[in-house]
Motif scaffolding. Structure first.
Motif, PDB file in Angstrom:
ATOM      1  N   ASN A  75       0.840  -1.211   0.000  1.00  0.00           N
ATOM      2  CA  ASN A  75       0.000   0.000   0.000  1.00  0.00           C
ATOM      3  C   ASN A  75       0.874   1.261   0.000  1.00  0.00           C
ATOM      4  OD1 ASN A  75      -2.387  -1.393  -0.070  1.00  0.00           O
ATOM      5  ND2 ASN A  75      -2.683  -1.369   2.166  1.00  0.00           N
ATOM      6  N   ASP A  76       1.887   1.249   0.852  1.00  0.00           N
ATOM      7  CA  ASP A  76       2.784   2.411   0.914  1.00  0.00           C
ATOM      8  C   ASP A  76       3.517   2.606  -0.423  1.00  0.00           C
ATOM      9  OD1 ASP A  76       2.020   2.851   3.514  1.00  0.00           O
ATOM     10  OD2 ASP A  76       3.811   1.959   4.420  1.00  0.00           O
ATOM     11  N   MET A  77       3.928   1.504  -1.019  1.00  0.00           N
ATOM     12  CA  MET A  77       4.622   1.559  -2.306  1.00  0.00           C
ATOM     13  C   MET A  77       3.706   2.144  -3.371  1.00  0.00           C
ATOM     14  SD  MET A  77       7.639   0.985  -2.854  1.00  0.00           S
ATOM     15  CE  MET A  77       8.823   0.112  -3.756  1.00  0.00           C
ATOM     16  N   GLN A  78       2.444   1.699  -3.374  1.00  0.00           N
ATOM     17  CA  GLN A  78       1.490   2.217  -4.354  1.00  0.00           C
ATOM     18  C   GLN A  78       1.279   3.719  -4.151  1.00  0.00           C
ATOM     19  OE1 GLN A  78      -1.930  -0.324  -3.892  1.00  0.00           O
ATOM     20  NE2 GLN A  78      -1.047  -1.960  -5.152  1.00  0.00           N
ATOM     21  N   ILE A  79       1.167   4.126  -2.900  1.00  0.00           N
ATOM     22  CA  ILE A  79       1.008   5.563  -2.627  1.00  0.00           C
ATOM     23  C   ILE A  79       2.261   6.317  -3.071  1.00  0.00           C
ATOM     24  CG2 ILE A  79       0.804   7.265  -0.757  1.00  0.00           C
ATOM     25  CD1 ILE A  79      -0.965   5.214   0.712  1.00  0.00           C
ATOM     26  N   PHE A  80       3.434   5.764  -2.746  1.00  0.00           N
ATOM     27  CA  PHE A  80       4.689   6.400  -3.143  1.00  0.00           C
ATOM     28  C   PHE A  80       4.793   6.517  -4.664  1.00  0.00           C
ATOM     29  CE2 PHE A  80       9.186   5.992  -4.403  1.00  0.00           C
ATOM     30  CZ  PHE A  80       9.670   7.173  -3.864  1.00  0.00           C
ATOM     31  N   ILE A  81       4.457   5.424  -5.361  1.00  0.00           N
ATOM     32  CA  ILE A  81       4.500   5.429  -6.836  1.00  0.00           C
ATOM     33  C   ILE A  81       3.504   6.437  -7.388  1.00  0.00           C
ATOM     34  CG2 ILE A  81       4.032   4.035  -8.885  1.00  0.00           C
ATOM     35  CD1 ILE A  81       5.302   1.657  -7.416  1.00  0.00           C
ATOM     36  N   ALA A  82       2.302   6.522  -6.807  1.00  0.00           N
ATOM     37  CA  ALA A  82       1.289   7.477  -7.262  1.00  0.00           C
ATOM     38  C   ALA A  82       1.785   8.903  -7.058  1.00  0.00           C
ATOM     39  CB  ALA A  82      -0.022   7.232  -6.523  1.00  0.00           C
ATOM     40  N   VAL A  83       2.338   9.194  -5.888  1.00  0.00           N
ATOM     41  CA  VAL A  83       2.852  10.546  -5.609  1.00  0.00           C
ATOM     42  C   VAL A  83       4.018  10.857  -6.538  1.00  0.00           C
ATOM     43  CG1 VAL A  83       4.022  11.980  -3.869  1.00  0.00           C
ATOM     44  CG2 VAL A  83       2.038  10.589  -3.223  1.00  0.00           C
ATOM     45  N   LEU A  84       4.917   9.881  -6.686  1.00  0.00           N
ATOM     46  CA  LEU A  84       6.055  10.076  -7.587  1.00  0.00           C
ATOM     47  C   LEU A  84       5.585  10.308  -9.020  1.00  0.00           C
ATOM     48  CD1 LEU A  84       9.135  10.152  -7.801  1.00  0.00           C
ATOM     49  CD2 LEU A  84       9.082   7.687  -8.249  1.00  0.00           C
ATOM     50  N   SER A  85       4.591   9.575  -9.455  1.00  0.00           N
ATOM     51  CA  SER A  85       4.039   9.761 -10.814  1.00  0.00           C
ATOM     52  C   SER A  85       3.460  11.158 -10.966  1.00  0.00           C
ATOM     53  CB  SER A  85       2.961   8.713 -11.096  1.00  0.00           C
ATOM     54  OG  SER A  85       3.524   7.426 -11.111  1.00  0.00           O
ATOM     55  N   ILE A  86       2.740  11.617  -9.939  1.00  0.00           N
ATOM     56  CA  ILE A  86       2.167  12.975 -10.003  1.00  0.00           C
ATOM     57  C   ILE A  86       3.286  14.014 -10.065  1.00  0.00           C
ATOM     58  CG2 ILE A  86       0.852  14.680  -8.678  1.00  0.00           C
ATOM     59  CD1 ILE A  86      -0.917  12.337  -7.711  1.00  0.00           C
ATOM     60  N   VAL A  87       4.324  13.857  -9.262  1.00  0.00           N
ATOM     61  CA  VAL A  87       5.454  14.799  -9.267  1.00  0.00           C
ATOM     62  C   VAL A  87       6.141  14.787 -10.636  1.00  0.00           C
ATOM     63  CG1 VAL A  87       7.739  15.242  -8.272  1.00  0.00           C
ATOM     64  CG2 VAL A  87       5.811  14.723  -6.768  1.00  0.00           C
ATOM     65  N   ILE A  88       6.363  13.615 -11.169  1.00  0.00           N
ATOM     66  CA  ILE A  88       7.003  13.508 -12.501  1.00  0.00           C
ATOM     67  C   ILE A  88       6.107  14.141 -13.558  1.00  0.00           C
ATOM     68  CG2 ILE A  88       7.701  11.880 -14.294  1.00  0.00           C
ATOM     69  CD1 ILE A  88       8.798  10.080 -12.058  1.00  0.00           C
ATOM     70  N   ALA A  89       4.800  13.913 -13.468  1.00  0.00           N
ATOM     71  CA  ALA A  89       3.867  14.494 -14.441  1.00  0.00           C
ATOM     72  C   ALA A  89       3.896  16.020 -14.362  1.00  0.00           C
ATOM     73  CB  ALA A  89       2.459  13.952 -14.203  1.00  0.00           C
ATOM     74  N   ILE A  90       3.897  16.552 -13.143  1.00  0.00           N
ATOM     75  CA  ILE A  90       3.949  18.007 -12.977  1.00  0.00           C
ATOM     76  C   ILE A  90       5.267  18.555 -13.526  1.00  0.00           C
ATOM     77  CG2 ILE A  90       4.078  19.848 -11.238  1.00  0.00           C
ATOM     78  CD1 ILE A  90       2.033  18.233  -9.573  1.00  0.00           C
ATOM     79  N   ALA A  91       6.375  17.886 -13.215  1.00  0.00           N
ATOM     80  CA  ALA A  91       7.684  18.322 -13.717  1.00  0.00           C
ATOM     81  C   ALA A  91       7.728  18.274 -15.243  1.00  0.00           C
ATOM     82  CB  ALA A  91       8.785  17.457 -13.114  1.00  0.00           C
ATOM     83  N   ALA A  92       7.191  17.224 -15.811  1.00  0.00           N
ATOM     84  CA  ALA A  92       7.166  17.093 -17.276  1.00  0.00           C
ATOM     85  C   ALA A  92       6.302  18.186 -17.893  1.00  0.00           C
ATOM     86  CB  ALA A  92       6.651  15.712 -17.670  1.00  0.00           C
ATOM     87  N   PHE A  93       5.151  18.463 -17.271  1.00  0.00           N
ATOM     88  CA  PHE A  93       4.263  19.523 -17.765  1.00  0.00           C
ATOM     89  C   PHE A  93       4.976  20.878 -17.708  1.00  0.00           C
ATOM     90  CE2 PHE A  93       1.128  22.872 -16.879  1.00  0.00           C
ATOM     91  CZ  PHE A  93       0.408  22.810 -18.069  1.00  0.00           C
ATOM     92  N   LEU A  94       5.618  21.157 -16.573  1.00  0.00           N
ATOM     93  CA  LEU A  94       6.335  22.424 -16.445  1.00  0.00           C
ATOM     94  C   LEU A  94       7.484  22.510 -17.455  1.00  0.00           C
ATOM     95  CD1 LEU A  94       6.409  22.889 -12.564  1.00  0.00           C
ATOM     96  CD2 LEU A  94       5.020  24.140 -14.228  1.00  0.00           C
ATOM     97  N   GLN A  95       8.188  21.422 -17.642  1.00  0.00           N
ATOM     98  CA  GLN A  95       9.270  21.409 -18.622  1.00  0.00           C
ATOM     99  C   GLN A  95       8.724  21.636 -20.024  1.00  0.00           C
ATOM    100  OE1 GLN A  95      12.544  21.378 -18.093  1.00  0.00           O
ATOM    101  NE2 GLN A  95      12.800  21.639 -20.285  1.00  0.00           N
ATOM    102  N   TRP A  96       7.600  21.020 -20.325  1.00  0.00           N
ATOM    103  CA  TRP A  96       6.960  21.206 -21.638  1.00  0.00           C
ATOM    104  C   TRP A  96       6.546  22.661 -21.812  1.00  0.00           C
ATOM    105  CZ3 TRP A  96       1.523  21.991 -22.520  1.00  0.00           C
ATOM    106  CH2 TRP A  96       1.174  21.983 -23.871  1.00  0.00           C
ATOM    107  N   ARG A  97       5.973  23.270 -20.770  1.00  0.00           N
ATOM    108  CA  ARG A  97       5.564  24.674 -20.826  1.00  0.00           C
ATOM    109  C   ARG A  97       6.790  25.566 -21.014  1.00  0.00           C
ATOM    110  NH1 ARG A  97       1.546  27.176 -21.941  1.00  0.00           N
ATOM    111  NH2 ARG A  97       1.787  28.720 -20.340  1.00  0.00           N
ATOM    112  N   ILE A  98       7.857  25.272 -20.286  1.00  0.00           N
ATOM    113  CA  ILE A  98       9.076  26.055 -20.412  1.00  0.00           C
ATOM    114  C   ILE A  98       9.637  25.894 -21.819  1.00  0.00           C
ATOM    115  CG2 ILE A  98      11.471  26.231 -19.630  1.00  0.00           C
ATOM    116  CD1 ILE A  98      10.427  25.557 -16.796  1.00  0.00           C
ATOM    117  N   SER A  99       9.597  24.691 -22.350  1.00  0.00           N
ATOM    118  CA  SER A  99      10.107  24.457 -23.698  1.00  0.00           C
ATOM    119  C   SER A  99       9.304  25.246 -24.718  1.00  0.00           C
ATOM    120  CB  SER A  99      10.069  22.972 -24.044  1.00  0.00           C
ATOM    121  OG  SER A  99      10.959  22.261 -23.219  1.00  0.00           O
TER     122      SER A  99
END
Length: 193
Positions: free
Chosen positions: A16-40
């Motif tokens: 359960n903790d791993m799934q939560i960690f993976i979900a949070v990590l996925s959200i952080v990566i998605a936000i970072a990718a979105f911001l990088q795309w916007r910056i690009s």
């Protein structure tokens, strides 16, 4: 609780903790990718704007360069012709350069240049024939008298018979042949420009 149940509960909790960690990590990566795309996109837009500005500046510089070249050629033409170098062949070379390169829309300068070449040629003939009378281009050339208010009077014709007679009166045959050849060369230029 047995050891096996504790281990199972721990494994479930870790899952359960791993799934939560993976979900949070996925959200952080998605936000970072979105911001990088916007910056690009912003960077691409900025680069496009910079390229457009550079092209605009290059076009303005090219126009200014053409104006500077034209003005430089005009200054050289005025200096060369007004100083009065009686080197009509060099004048023809310069005439061809300004005619071909920059003065398509400058018919008055073309006429002026051609007039100066004719004046220089007349002076050349006068001096080569060692005529003692003071040089006067009207003895050899026909001027346009239609515009008396103009400071510049353009040569509109060549007094071929006058020049022919002056050259023909020479006694030195070698000089006579050379001057007739030069006269032919000048007339070819005059009639073709």
């Amino acid at each position: 609780m047995t050891n096996e149940q504790v281990i199972e509960k721990l494994i479930d909790q870790i899952n359960n903790d791993m799934q939560i960690f993976i979900a949070v990590l996925s959200i952080v990566i998605a936000i970072a990718a979105f911001l990088q795309w916007r910056i690009s996109d912003k960077q691409i837009h900025k680069m496009q704007m910079a390229i457009r500005e550079a092209n605009d500046k290059a076009e303005k510089l090219a126009k200014m360069n053409k104006i500077l070249i034209k003005n430089s050629a005009l200054a050289i033409a005025r200096n060369q012709f007004l100083i009065g170098f009686p080197d009509w062949r060099s004048d023809i070379e310069f005439f061809e350069y300004i005619k071909d390169k920059i003065l398509v829309a400058e018919p008055s300068l073309i006429k002026y240049s051609k007039t100066q070449i004719a004046n220089d040629f007349a002076l050349y003939i006068h001096e080569a024939c060692k005529i003692e009378k003071t040089f006067s281009p009207v003895d050899y050339m026909i001027y346009d008298q239609d515009n008396p208010s103009s400071q510049l009077e353009y040569i509109i014709g060549v007094k071929e018979n006058s020049i022919y007679e002056v050259i023909d009166n020479l006694e030195d045959r070698k000089t006579k042949r050379k001057l007739f050849s030069d006269f032919q060369e000048f007339m070819d230029f005059w009639n073709n420009n």
